[in-house]
Scaffold this motif. Structure first.
Motif, PDB file in Angstrom:
ATOM      1  N   PHE A 700      15.962  22.346 -18.097  1.00  0.00           N
ATOM      2  CA  PHE A 700      16.641  21.191 -17.508  1.00  0.00           C
ATOM      3  C   PHE A 700      15.671  20.034 -17.294  1.00  0.00           C
ATOM      4  O   PHE A 700      15.981  18.875 -17.615  1.00  0.00           O
ATOM      5  CB  PHE A 700      17.283  21.595 -16.184  1.00  0.00           C
ATOM      6  N   VAL A 701      14.492  20.302 -16.739  1.00  0.00           N
ATOM      7  CA  VAL A 701      13.516  19.236 -16.470  1.00  0.00           C
ATOM      8  C   VAL A 701      13.066  18.589 -17.775  1.00  0.00           C
ATOM      9  O   VAL A 701      12.938  17.356 -17.869  1.00  0.00           O
ATOM     10  CB  VAL A 701      12.330  19.803 -15.671  1.00  0.00           C
ATOM     11  N   ALA A 702      12.820  19.396 -18.796  1.00  0.00           N
ATOM     12  CA  ALA A 702      12.348  18.829 -20.067  1.00  0.00           C
ATOM     13  C   ALA A 702      13.400  17.945 -20.702  1.00  0.00           C
ATOM     14  O   ALA A 702      13.069  16.957 -21.372  1.00  0.00           O
ATOM     15  CB  ALA A 702      11.964  19.963 -21.018  1.00  0.00           C
ATOM     16  N   ARG A 703      14.657  18.279 -20.522  1.00  0.00           N
ATOM     17  CA  ARG A 703      15.720  17.490 -21.143  1.00  0.00           C
ATOM     18  C   ARG A 703      16.125  16.299 -20.285  1.00  0.00           C
ATOM     19  O   ARG A 703      16.482  15.244 -20.811  1.00  0.00           O
ATOM     20  CB  ARG A 703      16.937  18.371 -21.403  1.00  0.00           C
ATOM     21  N   TYR A 704      16.106  16.454 -18.985  1.00  0.00           N
ATOM     22  CA  TYR A 704      16.663  15.428 -18.097  1.00  0.00           C
ATOM     23  C   TYR A 704      15.742  14.218 -17.965  1.00  0.00           C
ATOM     24  O   TYR A 704      16.212  13.091 -17.807  1.00  0.00           O
ATOM     25  CB  TYR A 704      16.922  16.029 -16.721  1.00  0.00           C
ATOM     26  N   PHE A 705      14.424  14.427 -18.042  1.00  0.00           N
ATOM     27  CA  PHE A 705      13.488  13.331 -17.799  1.00  0.00           C
ATOM     28  C   PHE A 705      12.930  12.815 -19.118  1.00  0.00           C
ATOM     29  O   PHE A 705      12.557  13.591 -20.006  1.00  0.00           O
ATOM     30  CB  PHE A 705      12.334  13.788 -16.896  1.00  0.00           C
ATOM     31  N   ALA A 706      12.870  11.495 -19.217  1.00  0.00           N
ATOM     32  CA  ALA A 706      12.284  10.846 -20.395  1.00  0.00           C
ATOM     33  C   ALA A 706      10.769  10.826 -20.235  1.00  0.00           C
ATOM     34  O   ALA A 706      10.245  10.349 -19.229  1.00  0.00           O
ATOM     35  CB  ALA A 706      12.829   9.426 -20.539  1.00  0.00           C
ATOM     36  N   PHE A 707      10.101  11.355 -21.241  1.00  0.00           N
ATOM     37  CA  PHE A 707       8.644  11.401 -21.173  1.00  0.00           C
ATOM     38  C   PHE A 707       8.044  10.039 -21.471  1.00  0.00           C
ATOM     39  O   PHE A 707       8.467   9.353 -22.399  1.00  0.00           O
ATOM     40  CB  PHE A 707       8.109  12.430 -22.163  1.00  0.00           C
ATOM     41  N   GLU A 708       7.042   9.676 -20.682  1.00  0.00           N
ATOM     42  CA  GLU A 708       6.311   8.422 -20.879  1.00  0.00           C
ATOM     43  C   GLU A 708       4.823   8.733 -20.841  1.00  0.00           C
ATOM     44  O   GLU A 708       4.349   9.337 -19.871  1.00  0.00           O
ATOM     45  CB  GLU A 708       6.670   7.407 -19.789  1.00  0.00           C
ATOM     46  N   PRO A 709       4.084   8.365 -21.868  1.00  0.00           N
ATOM     47  CA  PRO A 709       2.646   8.675 -21.878  1.00  0.00           C
ATOM     48  C   PRO A 709       1.909   7.920 -20.782  1.00  0.00           C
ATOM     49  O   PRO A 709       2.378   6.896 -20.268  1.00  0.00           O
ATOM     50  CB  PRO A 709       2.208   8.233 -23.280  1.00  0.00           C
ATOM     51  N   LEU A 710       0.759   8.446 -20.444  1.00  0.00           N
ATOM     52  CA  LEU A 710      -0.073   7.785 -19.434  1.00  0.00           C
ATOM     53  C   LEU A 710      -0.510   6.415 -19.932  1.00  0.00           C
ATOM     54  O   LEU A 710      -0.752   6.214 -21.122  1.00  0.00           O
ATOM     55  CB  LEU A 710      -1.300   8.633 -19.126  1.00  0.00           C
ATOM     56  N   GLN A 711      -0.591   5.489 -19.004  1.00  0.00           N
ATOM     57  CA  GLN A 711      -1.020   4.148 -19.386  1.00  0.00           C
ATOM     58  C   GLN A 711      -2.460   4.172 -19.894  1.00  0.00           C
ATOM     59  O   GLN A 711      -2.799   3.479 -20.846  1.00  0.00           O
ATOM     60  CB  GLN A 711      -0.886   3.203 -18.193  1.00  0.00           C
ATOM     61  N   ASN A 712      -3.291   4.980 -19.275  1.00  0.00           N
ATOM     62  CA  ASN A 712      -4.660   5.205 -19.743  1.00  0.00           C
ATOM     63  C   ASN A 712      -4.825   6.705 -19.931  1.00  0.00           C
ATOM     64  O   ASN A 712      -4.963   7.452 -18.959  1.00  0.00           O
ATOM     65  CB  ASN A 712      -5.672   4.680 -18.730  1.00  0.00           C
ATOM     66  N   PRO A 713      -4.776   7.199 -21.169  1.00  0.00           N
ATOM     67  CA  PRO A 713      -4.801   8.649 -21.371  1.00  0.00           C
ATOM     68  C   PRO A 713      -6.122   9.296 -21.000  1.00  0.00           C
ATOM     69  O   PRO A 713      -6.221  10.522 -20.992  1.00  0.00           O
ATOM     70  CB  PRO A 713      -4.511   8.793 -22.871  1.00  0.00           C
ATOM     71  N   LEU A 714      -7.150   8.498 -20.699  1.00  0.00           N
ATOM     72  CA  LEU A 714      -8.449   9.063 -20.332  1.00  0.00           C
ATOM     73  C   LEU A 714      -8.586   9.282 -18.834  1.00  0.00           C
ATOM     74  O   LEU A 714      -9.564   9.896 -18.395  1.00  0.00           O
ATOM     75  CB  LEU A 714      -9.573   8.135 -20.821  1.00  0.00           C
ATOM     76  N   GLN A 715      -7.641   8.772 -18.053  1.00  0.00           N
ATOM     77  CA  GLN A 715      -7.713   8.900 -16.606  1.00  0.00           C
ATOM     78  C   GLN A 715      -6.372   9.377 -16.063  1.00  0.00           C
ATOM     79  O   GLN A 715      -5.321   9.068 -16.636  1.00  0.00           O
ATOM     80  CB  GLN A 715      -8.070   7.553 -15.957  1.00  0.00           C
ATOM     81  N   PRO A 716      -6.388  10.121 -14.976  1.00  0.00           N
ATOM     82  CA  PRO A 716      -5.110  10.488 -14.351  1.00  0.00           C
ATOM     83  C   PRO A 716      -4.433   9.254 -13.775  1.00  0.00           C
ATOM     84  O   PRO A 716      -5.091   8.228 -13.526  1.00  0.00           O
ATOM     85  CB  PRO A 716      -5.525  11.480 -13.257  1.00  0.00           C
ATOM     86  N   PRO A 717      -3.146   9.302 -13.560  1.00  0.00           N
ATOM     87  CA  PRO A 717      -2.439   8.109 -13.077  1.00  0.00           C
ATOM     88  C   PRO A 717      -2.866   7.728 -11.672  1.00  0.00           C
ATOM     89  O   PRO A 717      -3.098   8.592 -10.817  1.00  0.00           O
ATOM     90  CB  PRO A 717      -0.963   8.528 -13.132  1.00  0.00           C
ATOM     91  N   ALA A 718      -2.982   6.430 -11.437  1.00  0.00           N
ATOM     92  CA  ALA A 718      -3.325   5.957 -10.102  1.00  0.00           C
ATOM     93  C   ALA A 718      -2.173   6.095  -9.142  1.00  0.00           C
ATOM     94  O   ALA A 718      -2.372   6.097  -7.922  1.00  0.00           O
ATOM     95  CB  ALA A 718      -3.781   4.492 -10.183  1.00  0.00           C
ATOM     96  N   PHE A 719      -0.950   6.214  -9.660  1.00  0.00           N
ATOM     97  CA  PHE A 719       0.237   6.355  -8.821  1.00  0.00           C
ATOM     98  C   PHE A 719       0.905   7.689  -9.144  1.00  0.00           C
ATOM     99  O   PHE A 719       1.125   8.016 -10.308  1.00  0.00           O
ATOM    100  CB  PHE A 719       1.229   5.214  -9.067  1.00  0.00           C
ATOM    101  N   LEU A 720       1.220   8.444  -8.111  1.00  0.00           N
ATOM    102  CA  LEU A 720       1.982   9.681  -8.242  1.00  0.00           C
ATOM    103  C   LEU A 720       3.207   9.557  -7.337  1.00  0.00           C
ATOM    104  O   LEU A 720       3.140   9.867  -6.145  1.00  0.00           O
ATOM    105  CB  LEU A 720       1.144  10.901  -7.855  1.00  0.00           C
TER     106      LEU A 720
END
Length: 1502
Positions: A700-720
């Motif tokens: 359900f989670v994999a289908r329900y949410f649209a995946f969006e890549p990280l803005q900077n793939p070398l760093q974890p997101p600044a916002f969670l």
């Protein structure tokens, strides 16, 4: 009256009898006699004119007010010093001549009451000025004021709108008021012999002025010259001066703009208490502040900006106010309008008709919530509203439509009507007010509301809008060819999805600005696209280019394009709460030129699409903290204590391990507040059982949410952000989706964790193009009609051909892998998601290089540990795809941190802890209690030494040697003492471990082992550095005391909630597309607004091997279909289509239907539910038909039919489309099963019917008395002959054999019935596909009903009165002003009711007549052919006759019931008049005549 006076007036009194005029002029009267009124009445009581000139009268007696008929009063050359008080009492007074008196001023009170005066002469007096009061004479047309001493004229004089002649000659005027230009009807103006030096420039607009006398004045040379040249030259000269003065005034009064970036910002002024007069002359106080509002229209024409309607934020009510301002003054005005004002509304459309200077509005929603389709226009000269009489077919009521005008025409597109959105296009002629719907030759944009529209020559552009979602498509309509075309944007271009935005064409470029995005936030971005103006050919994949505006975020704006400029209205505050909405108004305006806007530099980062998560975060931050839970924007006391500990922990870790990645502990949430990652997890158990296990939750989670890549793939997101916000947004990166999945798993009892580490690029980007879809694999195994069998054959051939060849190390074939996985799944009952996690690799991937193995791409996934919920072994879950991986078979190549809602662990199992080396997940021990392997944020127990460490100690004794040495000194610490974090005390925490055999410090090697984080015990250690000195000794600092460990704060996230509609949506926006190797998998919503109209739930497209564009097979899965269609499989190469139905569809109980190139058909049925037990029917058109049966009492198994082949290939090809019932049958073969009794005599095994030769061949099963099968020939005359060469049959067997199921005709008819059923099934499928119907669930019905109730509250009330609408005049019920009109409408209604009742009776009678005729024909045919009919045909005839008689009987009853109802509707009540009773009888007679016409036919038929 004295006798001498009577003698003097006797002659004039006698004249008054004839002329109705009394002339007392030149009599030298100082006053009128006392009995003057009585004497005058005796001669004539209806005096119309009173002549009192050339006397010495100073006043008029009040008793003359009884002369009500006076129209003219002349008192020239008297001694009046003021206006007589009795003048207002003469209500019919039209002419007042007071020339040559001694008037010094004019009483404005008396003057204002002379409302009927048309001509007033005040010349030759001593007036000094012309004051107020004249403007209140609505009928004043002629005014003489020459030969006075007038020095000034009041400004209000310009409101004498009816004045046509004015004489101001021989006065002391030095200037004329500027309001003189408002005297639009003035034709003659005398200003001679004054002291005028200039003429007001505004008088140049007096276009109907015919005479303007300016002689003998002190005019300046320029004015004098122009006056001598003629009136037209003078007026033109004045207009030039006026234009120059206006420009100077504009520049003088123009607000000073402040340059803010590309914009020039002006402050808008508004007078809060302006006093104006209404149409009746009453003063009204106006508040000119334009309050902020939504759903309004903003229109600009030249320098005028108009705002109409909308819903004000101050009180939330819909408005019909009109505000305007000019771009020169920037001052708001609430305009008082006249006439019938439109109803308050919002979400309407408005345009400005430049040809007639009027504002036109259409549609919207009124204060009661009802949608409108009315048209109003406002004359901006007189400020009067008009509602024109419309012609043609008007658009339906709607809101949110787009409108634009050009060359006296208005275009209306789209909008939202009751329960639906629209995409129709209408044209309104603004001169004839004629509506016309434009019909296009092809399909245009989808139905939508709130789009943007722009017209450029013959090209009509439409962009965006909203249907179920906010759109980003761009369409253009060629108005000449009436043809829609979609402009496909380039792949590298941004795709701005907008609604409520604006669009305009300027300098061959299309601009769009503002509006609302799919998140509901207001956008402040502007885009442009190069489109050549007037070009017939569309550009090839143009690009939208974003322009940097640098606007302040969070401000409420309203925008408009006009004349190459963008204007923005803004409120004064950036943000506002509910209590402040009443104080928000449009206080500033920003403008910029479109030509000055520069495109954003197209760097590498800008070429990538905007990060959707960042856009949502910007929107959330712009909303402010008031839109989020209170706990999201602040820290509780527990959180504050924990934050101190986290910062200390992170600081020491960074100092001890400078090469390691910074701890991911305190990202910001959607409000910008730092929160611990552990508290962002919210364990939740949903009521839906489908997500209470890890398989259902992951899918359900994999289908329900649209995946969006990280803005900077070398760093974890600044916002969670919180999982609740992610659920609302239906999208996020791997961290967000994993956060939701862990919240669901922990809520139902799984030991789940979030893992941050590293993964390969395909996993980080969620690129599954080199991964086999498990649905595709199963389709290969399940379907023998696809390429599976071909692939199996190729695999076997490859094995045979390469029997002695060297084995290849390439990845095994997909089918082989699939077969192995299928066998494994059957053996171990593995869930279908386990299949997807297996290594079903397509062509072998490229070998990884050393650099790719050490990738630095950050990723987040889910870890599930064994021990809970019957989980036997640890495994990973990729939250973005829902796939399950084993620890040693995952695509991850490094682990940094692990956390859940209780604690946070740092992985210390690095090959080189002091470097950025990676910990391979396959080699990691996920024993989180092992303090040597994992460093926890919070210690929850005593030190734990791993078994490996203990074994190493046993091997080496008490010493620690080499790089494998490790020391763990643990205690419980949360908040280190200040001395621990600063100065030398932090360094004193290092422990030096010495080993015998080394004599110098040069051999000392340091290796970080673990990190303690406690101070509660007697020994405290944050980190241990292990060295190898000469002696076997350890140096350590003395312990110190520390406070207790803080508790983990509770989660600040609200409980997650998923409605059933969200569960049924299954994917973001109702559609999700996943690209796999050789296939594309699409998922659609099943219920709700996002579901498809055809019930399509999934689509699997399989491509040819070696090509990702050429499709080989398409599988479509359906749900909620009323025709019970479940699956449609299309093999594109062979052209075959297979449909599968649920539990048998229709009366025929159809299960599957396969059609191959319209030549071959195969149908399977639910045999147990059919009376004939038919299981399958296979047809080859024009050749054969085979039917298979099950469970029949006569043991029939197979029926085969072969048709007579056509001669000649051309003829055969020509007749391929010939219907089966027209093809002659050659042979019918029936196969029967043997019974359980082997001794049964003459058991039929096979019957062959030769339809052309007219004989039957039978074959029998062997029996006890006859071991060999026998064959019997049965000819048409039922004579039996034994076939030559067959065994003999007993007489009993022969008799049994001759008892056939029927004759040759019966067998042929059975085949024809099967052919007819097959055709009916195909025809039914065509009808069902042409009109697809879905089964609506109960909660969807309730939801739609509630929306309709809120949408149109007046719909039911309006429907109750619509039945009389055809009989009402054009003005509706309000147009019925007399009783006779109402009676006429009543008569028309009654007559219409009578006509409908009679028409209904005629229809029933006509149907009855047709049945009677059919009955007579059947009876005549039976009487003619009775002697030749068989018994079965006679029985069938009787059944048919019974059916016809039953239908006639039903029609009789229906006609009788209709007559009774019709009479009851017309039945007179208790006090009904005799006339009504006669009408009642006439109606009964008319109905009776219809019944009587059918009586003879019925009797003759019986």
């Amino acid at each position: 009256m004295a006798r001498q006076t009577l003698d003097l007036f006797r002659e004039r009194l006698e004249e008054s009898k004839q002329t109705f005029k009394f002339n007392a002029g030149y009599a030298g009267l100082e006053s009128l006699p006392g009995d003057f009124l009585q004497t005058l009445r005796r001669y004539n009581q209806h005096i119309l004119e009173l002549e009192l000139s050339s006397n010495k009268l100073a006043e008029l007696p009040l008793e003359l007010s009884d002369l009500k008929q006076i129209k003219v009063i002349r008192m020239k050359y008297n001694n009046l010093v003021r206006l007589p008080d009795l003048l207002p009492s003469w209500q019919r007074l039209e002419v007042v001549d007071l020339c040559g008196n001694q008037l010094v001023n004019v009483d404005p009170v008396i003057l204002a009451r002379l409302t009927s005066v048309r001509e007033l002469d005040l010349s030759g007096n001593m007036l000094v000025d012309v004051g107020e009061g004249f403007d209140r004479l609505p009928s004043l047309a002629v005014l003489h004021m020459e030969n006075n001493r007038i020095e000034s004229i009041h400004e209000s004089f310009g409101r004498c709108r009816a004045l046509t002649k004015l004489d101001l000659s021989s006065n002391n005027l030095r200037q004329l008021p500027s309001s003189m230009s408002k005297l639009r009807k003035l034709q003659r103006l005398g200003c001679a012999n004054n002291m005028l030096r200039r003429i007001p420039s505004s008088m140049g607009q007096m276009k109907i002025l015919k005479e303007f006398d300016l002689r003998y004045n002190d005019l300046e040379p320029a004015y004098k010259k122009k006056s001598e040249e003629g009136l037209s030259r003078l007026l033109g000269f004045l207009r030039e001066i006026e234009e120059r003065e206006q420009q100077e005034e504009i520049e003088r009064l123009r607000p000073v703009g402040i340059q803010v970036g590309l914009f020039t910002e002006y402050r808008c002024r508004a007078e809060q208490s302006q006093v104006v007069t209404d149409e009746c002359g009453k003063p009204v106080v106006m508040d000119n502040r334009c309050w902020a509002r939504t759903g309004h229209t903003l229109t600009q024409a030249g320098s005028m900006i108009f705002i109409f309607g909308g819903t004000t934020l101050r009180d939330g009510t819909r408005s019909n106010e009109l505000f305007w301002m000019t771009t020169e003054r920037m001052e708001w005005h609430l305009q008082m309008t006249f006439g019938d004002v439109p109803a308050p509304r919002d979400q309407h459309t408005a345009i400005f008709d430049t040809t007639s200077n009027r504002l036109v509005i259409f549609g919207g929603r009124n204060a009661a919530g009802k949608r409108l389709n009315d048209v109003w226009h406002l004359d901006t000269t007189s400020w009067r509203w008009h509602k024109p009489q419309m012609e043609g077919s008007a658009p339906g009521p709607r809101t949110g439509a787009a409108a634009i005008s050009a060359e006296g025409q208005m275009y209306i597109f789209g909008g939202q009507a009751h329960g639906m959105r629209l995409n129709d296009l209408h044209l309104l002629d603004l001169q004839s007010w004629q509506w016309e719907q434009l019909i296009t030759v092809n399909t245009g944009p989808s139905p939508r509301q709130l789009p943007a529209m722009s017209l450029c020559g013959t090209q009509l552009y439409v962009h965006g809008g909203k249907n179920n979602f906010v759109l980003d498509d761009l369409w253009v309509l060629n108005l000449i060819r009436k043809e829609w075309s979609e402009i496909v944007v380039g792949s590298q271009s941004p795709h701005p999805a907008r609604q409520m935005h604006i669009m305009d064409m300027w300098s061959d470029q299309l601009f769009i600005f503002g509006g609302s995005d799919d998140l509901g936030g207001m956008s402040d971005r502007i885009y442009k696209m190069k489109l050549p103006y007037g070009s017939a050919a569309l550009p090839q994949r143009p690009d939208w280019v974003e322009i940097n505006l640098d606007l302040e975020a969070g401000r409420m704006r309203s925008a408009i394009f006009s004349d190459g400029r963008l204007s923005l209205l803004e409120i004064g505050q950036n943000t506002y709460s509910s209590s402040e909405k009443g104080l928000v108004s449009w206080e500033s305006i920003k403008t910029c030129r479109l030509g000055d806007l520069q495109a954003r530099p197209m760097g590498l980062a800008n070429r990538q699409p905007d990060n959707a998560k960042q856009l949502r975060l910007d929107h959330a931050l712009a909303l402010g903290v008031n839109k989020h839970p209170a706990a999201a924007a602040r820290h509780s006391r527990k959180e504050a204590v924990m934050l101190d500990h986290v910062r200390a922990f992170s600081s020491i870790f960074q100092e001890l391990y400078p090469q390691r990645r910074q701890l991911y502990l305190l990202p910001q949430n959607e409000t910008g507040c730092q929160k611990l990652v552990c508290t962002t997890i919210r364990p939740t158990q949903l009521p839906q059982l489908s997500v209470n296990n890890w398989q259902g939750a992951a899918e359900f989670v994999a289908r329900y949410f649209a995946f969006e890549p990280l803005q900077n793939p070398l760093q974890p997101p600044a916002f969670l952000p919180s999982p609740a916000s992610v659920v609302e947004w239906q999208g996020g990166d791997a961290f967000d989706i994993s956060n939701v999945l862990v919240s669901l798993l922990t809520g139902v009892g799984y030991d789940a964790y979030m893992v941050m580490g590293y993964a390969n690029p395909a996993t980080v980007q969620c690129n599954r193009s080199r991964v086999a879809c498990h649905d595709f694999v199963h389709s290969l195994l399940r379907n023998p009609n696809t390429a599976a069998m071909k692939a199996r054959g190729r695999l076997e051939e490859r094995k045979k051909s390469s029997k002695y060849a060297a084995k290849s190390h390439n990845t095994p074939n997909l089918l082989a892998r699939a077969l192995q996985q299928e066998a494994s799944m059957n053996a171990h009952s593995v869930n279908h998601m386990d299949l997807s996690s297996a290594a079903l690799d397509p062509p072998a991937p490229e070998p990884q290089t050393e650099q790719s193995e050490k990738t630095t791409l950050v990723h987040c996934w889910v870890l599930v540990l064994a021990g809970k919920r019957e989980v036997a072994e640890n495994f990973f879950i990729e939250a973005t795809t829902g796939q399950r991986y084993t620890l040693d078979g995952s695509p991850y190549n490094g682990v940094e941190f692990v956390w859940n809602h209780q604690n946070y662990w740092v992985c210390m199992q690095m090959p080189q802890p002091h470097s950025d080396s990676r910990a391979d997940p396959a080699m990691i021990k996920f024993d989180l209690l092992d303090t040597m392997a994992w460093e926890p944020l919070l210690d929850v127990g005593l030190p734990v030494i791993s078994q490996e460490a203990q074994a190493a100690d046993n091997d080496t004794g008490s010493s620690i040697s080499g790089q494998s040495a490790a020391v763990s000194m643990r205690s419980t610490m949360v908040r280190p003492a200040p001395s621990l974090l600063t100065g030398k005390s932090r360094g004193s925490m290092a422990v030096r471990v010495s080993t015998a055999g080394s004599s110098t410090d040069n051999n000392v090697q340091f290796r970080t082992v673990s990190m303690a984080s406690s101070l509660a015990g007697p020994v405290s250690r944050m980190s241990v550095a292990v060295g190898l000195p000469a002696a076997n000794e350890v140096e350590a600092e003395a312990p110190f005391e520390a406070p207790l460990m803080p508790d983990m704060p509770p989660s600040w996230v609200p409980k997650l909630r998923f409605s059933q509609e969200m569960m049924d949506m299954r994917c973001p926006k109702g559609i999700r597309t996943s690209q796999y190797w050789r296939c594309q998998h699409e998922i659609f919503a099943i219920f709700g607004e996002t579901s498809r109209w055809d019930g399509l739930s999934e689509r699997l497209t399989i491509y040819q091997e070696g090509s990702d564009k050429v499709a080989e097979e398409v599988r479509e899965f359906f749900a909620r279909r009323k025709d019970r269609l479940q699956l449609r499989q299309v093999i594109l190469l062979s052209g075959s289509t297979t449909e599968q139905f649920e539990n048998g569809a229709g009366p025929s109980m159809l299960e599957t239907l396969m059609v191959t190139s319209n030549k071959q058909r195969c149908m399977t049925f639910k045999a147990a539910a059919r009376a004939d037990g038919l299981r399958m029917r296979e047809q080859t058109l024009g050749e054969s038909m085979t039917e298979t049966f099950q469970g029949r009492s006569d043991r029939l198994l197979v029926r085969k039919c072969k048709y007579v082949p056509e001669s000649g290939e051309s003829e055969r090809g020509r007749k391929d489309s010939k219907l089966d019932d027209q093809m002659p049958i050659s042979r019918i073969t029936l196969h029967y099963a043997r019974g359980t009794d082997q001794s049964e005599a003459a058991a039929k095994a096979k019957i062959s019917i030769f339809a052309q030769a007219r004989y039957i061949s039978m074959t029998f099963h062997s029996s006890a008395d006859n071991l060999t099968p026998g064959q019997q020939l049965v000819v048409e005359d039922q004579s039996a002959k034994q076939h030559a060469g067959s065994s003999s049959l007993s007489s009993s067997s022969t008799e049994a054999a001759l008892k056939l199921d029927g004759s040759i005709t019966d067998y042929v008819q059975a085949v024809r019935d099967s052919e007819r059923e097959a055709r009916e099934i195909l025809a039914t499928r065509e009808r069902q596909e042409a009109d697809i119907k879905l089964v609506t669930p109960f909660y969807d019905i309730i939801r739609e009903a509630s929306l309709e109730d809120e949408d149109e509250p007046e719909e039911e009330v309006v429907a109750k009165s619509e039945y009389i609408a055809p009989y009402l005049p054009s003005g509706g019920i309000a147009a019925l002003t007399t009783r006779q009109q109402a009676l006429d409408v009543r008569e028309q209604c009654l007559q219409g009711l009578k006509d409908r009742l009679v028409e209904r009776a005629n229809i029933i009678s006509a149907r009855k007549d047709a049945e009677v005729i059919q009955l007579n024909k059947r009876q005549a045919s039976f009487a003619r052919d009775r002697t030749q009919m068989t018994r079965e045909e006679e029985e069938q005839h009787e059944l048919d006759m019974a059916d016809i008689e039953m239908r006639i009987h039903i029609l009789d009853k229906r006609l009788q019931h209709h007559e009774e109802r019709a009479l009851s509707k017309q039945e007179p009540r208790r006090h009904l008049s005799r006339l009504a009773q006669i009408e009642h009888q006439m109606l009964a007679d008319q109905l009776g005549s219809s019944t009587a016409r059918a009586a003879p036919l019925i009797h003759s038929g019986s």
